[in-house]
Design a protein around this motif. Structure first.
Motif, PDB file in Angstrom:
ATOM      1  N   TYR A   1      45.707 -11.254  85.476  1.00  0.00           N
ATOM      2  CA  TYR A   1      46.152 -12.655  85.429  1.00  0.00           C
ATOM      3  C   TYR A   1      47.556 -12.730  84.841  1.00  0.00           C
ATOM      4  O   TYR A   1      47.928 -11.893  84.024  1.00  0.00           O
ATOM      5  CB  TYR A   1      45.203 -13.475  84.558  1.00  0.00           C
ATOM      6  CG  TYR A   1      43.775 -13.446  85.050  1.00  0.00           C
ATOM      7  CD1 TYR A   1      43.394 -14.182  86.163  1.00  0.00           C
ATOM      8  CD2 TYR A   1      42.821 -12.661  84.405  1.00  0.00           C
ATOM      9  CE1 TYR A   1      42.088 -14.142  86.625  1.00  0.00           C
ATOM     10  CE2 TYR A   1      41.515 -12.620  84.855  1.00  0.00           C
ATOM     11  CZ  TYR A   1      41.148 -13.362  85.960  1.00  0.00           C
ATOM     12  OH  TYR A   1      39.881 -13.320  86.424  1.00  0.00           O
TER      13      TYR A   1
ATOM     14  N   ILE B   1      39.984  -1.603  79.732  1.00  0.00           N
ATOM     15  CA  ILE B   1      40.996  -2.542  80.238  1.00  0.00           C
ATOM     16  C   ILE B   1      42.367  -1.901  80.054  1.00  0.00           C
ATOM     17  O   ILE B   1      42.782  -1.628  78.926  1.00  0.00           O
ATOM     18  CB  ILE B   1      40.953  -3.860  79.443  1.00  0.00           C
ATOM     19  CG1 ILE B   1      39.551  -4.462  79.456  1.00  0.00           C
ATOM     20  CG2 ILE B   1      42.032  -4.826  79.967  1.00  0.00           C
ATOM     21  CD1 ILE B   1      39.232  -5.356  80.577  1.00  0.00           C
ATOM     22  N   ASP B   2      43.075  -1.649  81.179  1.00  0.00           N
ATOM     23  CA  ASP B   2      44.415  -1.077  81.028  1.00  0.00           C
ATOM     24  C   ASP B   2      45.508  -2.035  81.494  1.00  0.00           C
ATOM     25  O   ASP B   2      46.594  -2.039  80.956  1.00  0.00           O
ATOM     26  CB  ASP B   2      44.516   0.300  81.702  1.00  0.00           C
ATOM     27  CG  ASP B   2      44.024   0.304  83.143  1.00  0.00           C
ATOM     28  OD1 ASP B   2      43.749  -0.783  83.681  1.00  0.00           O
ATOM     29  OD2 ASP B   2      43.933   1.399  83.727  1.00  0.00           O
ATOM     30  N   GLY B   3      45.220  -2.837  82.475  1.00  0.00           N
ATOM     31  CA  GLY B   3      46.204  -3.824  82.911  1.00  0.00           C
ATOM     32  C   GLY B   3      45.496  -5.137  83.174  1.00  0.00           C
ATOM     33  O   GLY B   3      44.313  -5.157  83.505  1.00  0.00           O
ATOM     34  N   ILE B   4      46.230  -6.246  83.027  1.00  0.00           N
ATOM     35  CA  ILE B   4      45.623  -7.563  83.163  1.00  0.00           C
ATOM     36  C   ILE B   4      46.034  -8.144  84.512  1.00  0.00           C
ATOM     37  O   ILE B   4      47.227  -8.163  84.843  1.00  0.00           O
ATOM     38  CB  ILE B   4      46.109  -8.496  82.022  1.00  0.00           C
ATOM     39  CG1 ILE B   4      45.889  -7.827  80.654  1.00  0.00           C
ATOM     40  CG2 ILE B   4      45.436  -9.868  82.094  1.00  0.00           C
ATOM     41  CD1 ILE B   4      44.467  -7.585  80.273  1.00  0.00           C
TER      42      ILE B   4
END
Lengths: 600, 180
Positions: A126, A121-124
């Protein structure tokens, strides 16, 4: 037991009926990601990380909460499942304030962080919600930052199912859901929290944390030492986390057959999170004042003062925390000292008369349909025993009869709870009524059962049961190694002023070991203080400065629990290892070397 | 290789501590290799202010004020690929701690209630107005690649940039990613 067979990721796996898909997968070496799952407590199925596809079912299902069915075909890993798991993690990250750089569980102690790494996971995707949840720092040892909570309820479940306290639960609804303490109060104001710290051990993120361990170094990078808690006769397994020769945190050892990872406040926090003044160098009293001196001088001073005395004029009084090895060494030079006594709790000496270990006591309590407590106080002294009793009564419906001196939280779960004074026949009828039909009763007694009302009560209790289905009787002393030391021939002393006046003692050596009170507990008997004042020569060997050290002519610094080696025997008769996690501070030395060089 | 046109890069420093740019400089001798392939145009490092059209725009920091939003949108417009460098750009991180408070409270604490301040007032000219909430950059513009870390260490930056230069999107895993 009915067995079943299923296919998981193409592998044929066998399991038992009733087992979940996750249990069978894990038993067969197939790893499924989890977050809210804890094998020690009931499944929750809340986080959705452990979702799997089962042939014939269109939606992914949580494997931790789904019983396996015979012949089913399960897929634990594919693009769709990993995509859904990533979305789940992103929702968790964006819902509260998971700001890793300012979290004490950073650097690998956080399961959410580790899951983020694992799934890359590097960017979200939401929008972050940035809620403003409160932070509860009112607890004595633990803090709760709701901003880091993922609502996995692991804390709620261990509090309810392992400590049996049910202090924690979920409150509110939807996005406002949060962990609540009691009826939405704080840890500091809680009337049910026992400070066992199980919730902190269970927390996968930094929501619950040990205040004294926070920001003291990543646990993952600490040295781990497995040892045994020496605070009481239960003998719980500990994992001590250290760095730079200091304790960072202490957790229960999951592999210990005694406590299975659970601890009480005494072993979890009181040994290290309570500041105490250490004795760090030997001291000799000259011109009325204690002044530091090298070990050799201190030993020479003791030899000089005691050499001219006859053995009967010298007494050695030891703590019941000494190890089994200490008892063996003490036996070697007993002839040089008139008497060797071990001070124990009030009324406890009679328990040491015929040392009575209770093998598999925990197993008996775990399967008991009735627990009777007589003159014991586990809620205060042996918290892990209290936890098992709470769980037996609350979760399994075991009858609970308390005949105790002091009230405790166990009273709330008891069928009968009475102080130990003046029982009448109507009372025993009521007890018999409650216990009628119980097949696996356990009677746990403590030092206060050794009084005359206690012994009378014990007789009445045993008479309730038919001769062939009497209770398993468990002796639960309060002094750590009293039973084993007594079995090794050391006299247990619970009336110290009497013991000190029945011989012409002119020199007394007190080995308080690492008692948190520094041995000052013996001064509870006021007559003892007077006797120590009039003693010609007093040596105190202790780890902590206390009121007792003021009496000493020579003070010798000794090691603390985290620096000790040897074995102790718990109330079940298990011989358990103490392993040093730290090198001794200052000039502290284990007492036996000094005792040998003085008296041998 | 020397005949190939260099890849044009611009970097901006929004609401952050400049630690990510410092970490970029920690590439040390690898900077020499990097600048064989890359031309650094506008950047806090070159002190060039006007953002020209570039191949890669790199953003440190969160969007805390109206100027941050303006600079971010300009860089997006001028860049073919936009990279979020560091946790502030990606999550809001430390600057976003103030999101728990009302903006008025934050400004009062900073400009009026500070222990060393006498007769302070909240500035209303020259400095750009603060946004009500600090937000990560992907809530404003499309972000093509992320380099997480607070700051990302030089190895993470090297991995991220070399992957992009090779035409690939960085793929993070436990061996190369950190959020701290």
């Amino acid at each position: 037991m009915k067995t079943l067979t299923l296919t998981i990721d193409g592998k044929t796996c066998a399991g038992a009926a009733g087992q979940t898909i996750l249990e069978i997968a894990q038993a067969n070496g197939i790893e499924i990601p989890t977050l809210c799952f804890m094998k020690e407590v009931s499944p929750w199925g809340g986080c959705r990380m452990c979702i799997v596809e089962v042939g014939g079912i269109p939606k992914p299902i949580p494997s931790c909460a789904t019983p396996a069915t015979d012949g089913s075909v399960v897929v634990t890993k594919n693009e769709r499942l990993d995509h859904l798991r990533k979305l789940t993690l992103e929702l968790l990250f964006s819902e509260r304030n998971h700001i890793c750089p300012i979290c004490p569980m950073n650097k690998g102690d956080c399961e959410l962080q580790m899951s983020g790494y694992k799934f890359g996971i590097d960017g979200i995707r939401y929008p972050y919600l940035y809620p403003a949840f409160p932070v509860d720092l009112s607890g004595k040892y633990l803090g709760l930052d709701h901003n880091r909570c993922i609502l996995c309820t692991r804390c709620v479940r261990v509090c309810d199912e392992i400590e049996g306290a049910h202090t924690l639960d979920l409150g509110n609804r939807g996005v406002k859901s949060q962990i609540i303490v009691d009826l939405n109060t704080t840890f500091g104001a809680s009337t049910t929290c026992t400070n066992c710290g199980a919730c902190v051990s269970a927390c996968p993120t930094g929501a619950l944390f040990d205040k004294d361990a926070a920001f003291h170094g990543a646990l993952k990078k600490c040295v781990q030492v497995r040892t045994t808690c020496a605070e009481c006769p239960v003998g719980c397994g500990l994992v001590v986390y250290t760095t730079d020769n200091r304790v960072v945190d202490v957790f229960g050892d999951q592999d210990s057959p005694v406590n299975r990872g659970h601890l009480c406040v005494r072993g979890r926090y009181e040994t290290w999170a309570v500041p105490r003044e250490r004795l760090l160098e030997p001291m000799i009293r000259t011109k009325g004042k204690l002044a530091p001196a090298p070990w050799e001088e201190a030993i020479a001073a003791i030899r000089a003062a005691t050499a001219r005395l006859a053995p009967r004029e010298k007494s050695l009084l030891v703590s019941g925390r000494l190890t089994n090895e200490a008892a063996r060494i003490l036996a070697k030079f007993r002839s040089g000292i008139g008497r060797v006594g071990m001070y124990v709790a009030q009324n406890e000496a009679a328990m040491c008369g015929e040392p009575d270990f209770a093998p598999e006591a925990f197993a008996r309590i775990d399967e008991a349909d009735a627990v009777i407590l007589l003159g014991a106080d586990p809620a205060r002294l042996q918290g892990v025993v209290a936890a098992r009793i709470r769980v037996a009564a609350r979760k399994r419906g075991a009858k609970l009869v308390l005949l105790n001196v002091r009230p405790s939280d166990l009273d709330a779960h008891a069928d009968i709870s009475s102080r130990m004074i003046g029982f009448e026949s109507a009372f025993w009828k009521r007890v018999a009524e409650v216990l009628r039909g119980c097949r696996r009763p356990v009677l746990v007694y403590g030092p206060h059962a050794m009084t005359s009302p206690g012994i009378a009560a014990m007789e009445q209790l045993l008479a309730i049961f038919e001769p062939d289905c009497g209770p398993t009787v468990v002796a639960l002393p309060s002094t750590t190694n009293a039973l084993a030391l007594a079995a090794a021939g050391i006299e247990a002393v619970d009336n110290l002023s009497h013991w000190l006046t029945t011989a012409p003692v002119r020199a007394l050596h007190v080995c308080a070991a690492d008692e948190p009170t520094g041995g000052a507990g013996i001064l509870h008997d006021r007559a003892v203080a007077g006797l120590l004042h009039s003693m010609e020569f007093l040596v105190v060997q202790a780890a902590y400065v206390s009121r007792l050290t003021e009496f000493a002519d020579v003070l010798l610094p000794t090691t603390v629990w985290s620096e000790r080696d040897g074995t102790i025997t718990n109330f079940e008769g298990r011989v358990l290892p103490l392993r040093p996690a730290l090198t001794p501070r200052g000039q502290a030395r284990e007492e036996l070397h000094a005792l040998e060089s003085i008296y041998a | 290789m020397s005949d190939q046109p260099k890849v044009k890069v611009a970097t901006v420093w929004l609401g952050g501590c400049s630690g990510c740019h410092m970490s970029f400089l920690d590439l040390d001798e690898r900077l020499v290799d990097l600048f064989k392939l890359v031309e650094l145009t506008s950047s806090p490092i070159t002190d060039l202010k006007e953002i020209p059209p570039v191949d890669v725009g790199i953003v440190e920091g969160a969007v805390c004020n109206e100027e941050n939003a303006h600079v971010l949108k300009t860089l997006r417009k001028q860049s073919k690929i936009l990279v979020a460098l560091g946790d502030c750009a990606i999550t809001g991180n430390v600057p976003a701690l103030r999101n728990q408070k009302d903006l008025g409270e934050v400004l009062a604490r900073g400009y009026i209630e500070t222990e060393s301040t006498c007769a302070g007032e909240v500035p209303n000219e020259v400095v750009p107005p603060l946004c009500a909430k600090v937000r990560p950059i992907q809530e404003f513009v499309k972000v093509d690649a992320f380099i997480p870390g607070c700051p990302p260490d030089a190895d993470a930056i090297w991995y991220g940039l070399t992957e992009l230069l090779a035409g690939r999107k960085p793929q993070w895993n436990p061996s190369n990613v950190r959020y701290d």
